[in-house]
Design a protein around this motif. Sequence first.
Motif, short mmCIF file in Angstrom:
data_model
loop_
_atom_site.label_atom_id
_atom_site.label_comp_id
_atom_site.label_asym_id
_atom_site.label_seq_id
_atom_site.Cartn_x
_atom_site.Cartn_y
_atom_site.Cartn_z
N ARG A 1 -17.79 -75.75 -103.32
CA ARG A 1 -17.54 -74.31 -103.41
C ARG A 1 -16.05 -74.03 -103.51
NH1 ARG A 1 -21.21 -70.27 -100.75
NH2 ARG A 1 -19.21 -69.34 -100.21
N LEU A 2 -15.70 -73.03 -104.30
CA LEU A 2 -14.30 -72.65 -104.49
C LEU A 2 -13.64 -72.30 -103.18
CD1 LEU A 2 -11.88 -71.90 -106.28
CD2 LEU A 2 -12.96 -69.66 -106.64
N GLN B 1 -13.18 -65.60 -110.05
CA GLN B 1 -14.45 -66.17 -109.61
C GLN B 1 -14.67 -65.88 -108.14
OE1 GLN B 1 -16.69 -67.43 -111.51
NE2 GLN B 1 -15.52 -67.76 -113.38
N TYR C 1 -18.44 -69.80 -106.11
CA TYR C 1 -18.42 -70.51 -107.39
C TYR C 1 -18.39 -72.00 -107.13
CZ TYR C 1 -16.54 -72.34 -111.80
OH TYR C 1 -16.33 -73.06 -112.94
N HIS C 2 -19.26 -72.75 -107.82
CA HIS C 2 -19.27 -74.21 -107.67
C HIS C 2 -18.38 -74.82 -108.75
CE1 HIS C 2 -22.79 -73.29 -105.20
NE2 HIS C 2 -22.42 -74.37 -104.55
N GLN D 1 -16.35 -77.23 -111.30
CA GLN D 1 -16.73 -78.18 -112.34
C GLN D 1 -15.54 -79.10 -112.59
OE1 GLN D 1 -19.89 -78.21 -113.59
NE2 GLN D 1 -20.21 -76.58 -112.10
N ASP E 1 -11.86 -78.00 -113.98
CA ASP E 1 -11.56 -76.59 -113.78
C ASP E 1 -10.10 -76.46 -113.38
OD1 ASP E 1 -14.02 -75.43 -114.32
OD2 ASP E 1 -14.58 -75.18 -112.22
#
Length: 70
Positions: free
Chosen positions: A17-18, A50, A54-55, A57, A60
Amino acid sequence: RMAKFRFEVKEARKKQRLDRFLYEKIGAVSRMFLRDLLAAGSCRVNGEPQPGGYHLQNNDLIEIDVEISA
């Protein structure tokens, strides 16, 4: 003072998670403060705001400006 942070997500952090990622990377601020920054759209992932959930990637690019008191 304003601190600008940029991070590139590596494979090992993918799907994290962000909000949790940022808390681990920026230890000088509280989770509540980070939550407020995310809610205000102050954090961008690949140029787009976001939410904290947000998950991440692989590859990113995360950018965030944080006001840090002395």
